[in-house]
Write a protein that holds these residues in place. Structure first.
Motif, PDB file in Angstrom:
ATOM      1  N   GLY A 196      68.374  12.797  54.038  1.00  0.00           N
ATOM      2  CA  GLY A 196      68.596  14.055  54.367  1.00  0.00           C
ATOM      3  C   GLY A 196      67.624  15.108  53.802  1.00  0.00           C
ATOM      4  O   GLY A 196      66.542  14.421  53.197  1.00  0.00           O
ATOM      5  N   VAL A 197      67.574  16.091  53.898  1.00  0.00           N
ATOM      6  CA  VAL A 197      66.605  17.116  53.411  1.00  0.00           C
ATOM      7  C   VAL A 197      67.122  17.409  51.920  1.00  0.00           C
ATOM      8  O   VAL A 197      67.942  17.826  51.734  1.00  0.00           O
ATOM      9  CB  VAL A 197      66.510  18.570  54.107  1.00  0.00           C
ATOM     10  N   TYR A 198      65.726  17.583  50.996  1.00  0.00           N
ATOM     11  CA  TYR A 198      66.138  17.840  49.720  1.00  0.00           C
ATOM     12  C   TYR A 198      65.000  18.827  49.268  1.00  0.00           C
ATOM     13  O   TYR A 198      64.004  19.066  49.866  1.00  0.00           O
ATOM     14  CB  TYR A 198      65.883  16.658  48.770  1.00  0.00           C
ATOM     15  N   VAL A 199      65.139  19.616  48.343  1.00  0.00           N
ATOM     16  CA  VAL A 199      64.120  20.660  47.680  1.00  0.00           C
ATOM     17  C   VAL A 199      63.641  20.090  46.420  1.00  0.00           C
ATOM     18  O   VAL A 199      64.476  19.754  45.561  1.00  0.00           O
ATOM     19  CB  VAL A 199      64.795  22.143  47.482  1.00  0.00           C
ATOM     20  N   ILE A 200      62.472  20.294  46.367  1.00  0.00           N
ATOM     21  CA  ILE A 200      61.926  19.759  45.173  1.00  0.00           C
ATOM     22  C   ILE A 200      61.353  20.975  44.253  1.00  0.00           C
ATOM     23  O   ILE A 200      60.710  21.611  44.805  1.00  0.00           O
ATOM     24  CB  ILE A 200      60.712  18.679  45.355  1.00  0.00           C
ATOM     25  N   LYS A 201      61.720  21.126  43.060  1.00  0.00           N
ATOM     26  CA  LYS A 201      61.109  22.111  42.367  1.00  0.00           C
ATOM     27  C   LYS A 201      60.375  21.647  40.996  1.00  0.00           C
ATOM     28  O   LYS A 201      60.829  21.000  40.370  1.00  0.00           O
ATOM     29  CB  LYS A 201      62.290  23.151  41.755  1.00  0.00           C
ATOM     30  N   THR A 202      58.968  22.201  40.877  1.00  0.00           N
ATOM     31  CA  THR A 202      58.328  21.843  39.678  1.00  0.00           C
ATOM     32  C   THR A 202      58.092  23.150  39.164  1.00  0.00           C
ATOM     33  O   THR A 202      58.595  24.130  39.276  1.00  0.00           O
ATOM     34  CB  THR A 202      56.890  21.329  39.945  1.00  0.00           C
ATOM     35  N   ASP A 203      57.434  23.163  37.718  1.00  0.00           N
ATOM     36  CA  ASP A 203      57.241  24.346  36.924  1.00  0.00           C
ATOM     37  C   ASP A 203      56.424  25.310  37.468  1.00  0.00           C
ATOM     38  O   ASP A 203      56.429  26.393  37.414  1.00  0.00           O
ATOM     39  CB  ASP A 203      56.604  24.024  35.707  1.00  0.00           C
ATOM     40  N   CYS A 204      55.386  24.766  38.709  1.00  0.00           N
ATOM     41  CA  CYS A 204      54.612  25.653  39.417  1.00  0.00           C
ATOM     42  C   CYS A 204      54.846  25.827  40.971  1.00  0.00           C
ATOM     43  O   CYS A 204      54.101  26.638  41.622  1.00  0.00           O
ATOM     44  CB  CYS A 204      53.167  25.410  39.214  1.00  0.00           C
ATOM     45  N   ALA A 205      55.702  24.980  41.619  1.00  0.00           N
ATOM     46  CA  ALA A 205      55.971  24.952  42.898  1.00  0.00           C
ATOM     47  C   ALA A 205      57.217  24.549  43.423  1.00  0.00           C
ATOM     48  O   ALA A 205      57.926  23.953  42.655  1.00  0.00           O
ATOM     49  CB  ALA A 205      54.659  24.198  43.537  1.00  0.00           C
ATOM     50  N   THR A 206      57.528  24.857  44.627  1.00  0.00           N
ATOM     51  CA  THR A 206      58.685  24.360  45.492  1.00  0.00           C
ATOM     52  C   THR A 206      58.377  23.930  46.744  1.00  0.00           C
ATOM     53  O   THR A 206      57.639  24.519  47.536  1.00  0.00           O
ATOM     54  CB  THR A 206      59.634  25.663  45.373  1.00  0.00           C
ATOM     55  N   ALA A 207      58.974  23.025  47.078  1.00  0.00           N
ATOM     56  CA  ALA A 207      58.750  22.324  48.306  1.00  0.00           C
ATOM     57  C   ALA A 207      60.112  21.533  48.926  1.00  0.00           C
ATOM     58  O   ALA A 207      61.045  21.320  48.526  1.00  0.00           O
ATOM     59  CB  ALA A 207      57.724  21.116  48.348  1.00  0.00           C
ATOM     60  N   LYS A 208      60.106  21.155  50.255  1.00  0.00           N
ATOM     61  CA  LYS A 208      61.078  20.422  50.765  1.00  0.00           C
ATOM     62  C   LYS A 208      60.617  19.120  51.181  1.00  0.00           C
ATOM     63  O   LYS A 208      59.310  19.019  51.289  1.00  0.00           O
ATOM     64  CB  LYS A 208      61.546  21.037  52.143  1.00  0.00           C
ATOM     65  N   PHE A 209      61.579  18.216  51.056  1.00  0.00           N
ATOM     66  CA  PHE A 209      61.001  16.907  51.609  1.00  0.00           C
ATOM     67  C   PHE A 209      62.288  16.178  52.422  1.00  0.00           C
ATOM     68  O   PHE A 209      63.449  16.445  52.028  1.00  0.00           O
ATOM     69  CB  PHE A 209      60.465  15.831  50.917  1.00  0.00           C
ATOM     70  N   LEU A 210      61.940  15.357  53.241  1.00  0.00           N
ATOM     71  CA  LEU A 210      62.978  14.471  54.022  1.00  0.00           C
ATOM     72  C   LEU A 210      63.029  13.129  53.414  1.00  0.00           C
ATOM     73  O   LEU A 210      62.206  12.448  53.589  1.00  0.00           O
ATOM     74  CB  LEU A 210      62.641  14.527  55.592  1.00  0.00           C
ATOM     75  N   LYS A 211      64.171  12.636  53.299  1.00  0.00           N
ATOM     76  CA  LYS A 211      64.404  11.187  52.709  1.00  0.00           C
ATOM     77  C   LYS A 211      64.895  10.700  54.140  1.00  0.00           C
ATOM     78  O   LYS A 211      66.112  11.215  54.458  1.00  0.00           O
ATOM     79  CB  LYS A 211      65.476  11.146  51.366  1.00  0.00           C
ATOM     80  N   ARG A 212      64.496   9.445  54.379  1.00  0.00           N
ATOM     81  CA  ARG A 212      64.943   8.834  55.571  1.00  0.00           C
ATOM     82  C   ARG A 212      65.886   7.690  55.206  1.00  0.00           C
ATOM     83  O   ARG A 212      65.674   7.128  54.418  1.00  0.00           O
ATOM     84  CB  ARG A 212      63.880   8.249  56.601  1.00  0.00           C
TER      85      ARG A 212
END
Length: 165
Positions: A149-165
């Protein structure tokens, strides 16, 4: 004359109850950017503030609602003009996803992050806002237990989405 006096007392008590409830709501809500208070007026105007901007609500002279802000951009409205007060709470646990230079790669059950200059805490959230994994940016993060599925990754300085297959 007696009925008018009691109506005035009830009106003042209602104002104080609304003030108490609004102040309690503002103090109980954290200062996330998605947490808002909006006041809708009978003429269609809507005034909105971030919860973190609101210092207090007061009722000067009984028939006015004053929103006191930390920045000094206070607003005063006639209580009779207020249609409703709405609190919008972003309880997803994830702030807005913004464009980023993060480079994510998945090899097997591990997610690696590139593009962060300093070591950073990494939180991975499902789309319902639940925290599902954690790690640090300098080491691969085990995502083997996550379903596809799709997940959101959040670090101290950035946010992004990624897809786990």
């Amino acid at each position: 004359m007696c009925i008018l006096k009691y109506t005035s007392i009830i009106y003042k008590l209602m104002n104080k109850l609304i003030l108490f409830l609004a102040t309690m709501a503002v103090s109980a809500i954290d200062a996330s950017p998605g947490n808002l208070v909006s006041i809708s007026c009978k003429n269609g105007d809507v005034k909105t503030w971030q919860i973190s901007e609101v210092k207090s609500f007061t009722f000067p002279e009984g028939s006015w609602l004053r929103v006191n802000t930390f920045s000094g951009t206070d607003a005063t409205l006639s209580v009779s003009d207020v249609r409703k007060i709405t609190f919008t709470i972003d309880d997803s646990g994830v702030e807005a996803v913004i464009p980023t230079t993060l480079r994510l790669s998945v090899v097997g059950d591990f997610l690696s992050i590139k593009g962060i200059e300093e070591v950073s805490q990494v939180n991975i959230y499902s789309l319902d806002g639940s925290l599902v994994a954690q790690g640090i940016s300098s080491e691969p993060i085990n995502i083997g237990a996550l379903s596809s599925g799709v997940y959101v990754i959040k670090t101290d300085c950035a946010t992004a989405k990624f897809l786990k297959r």
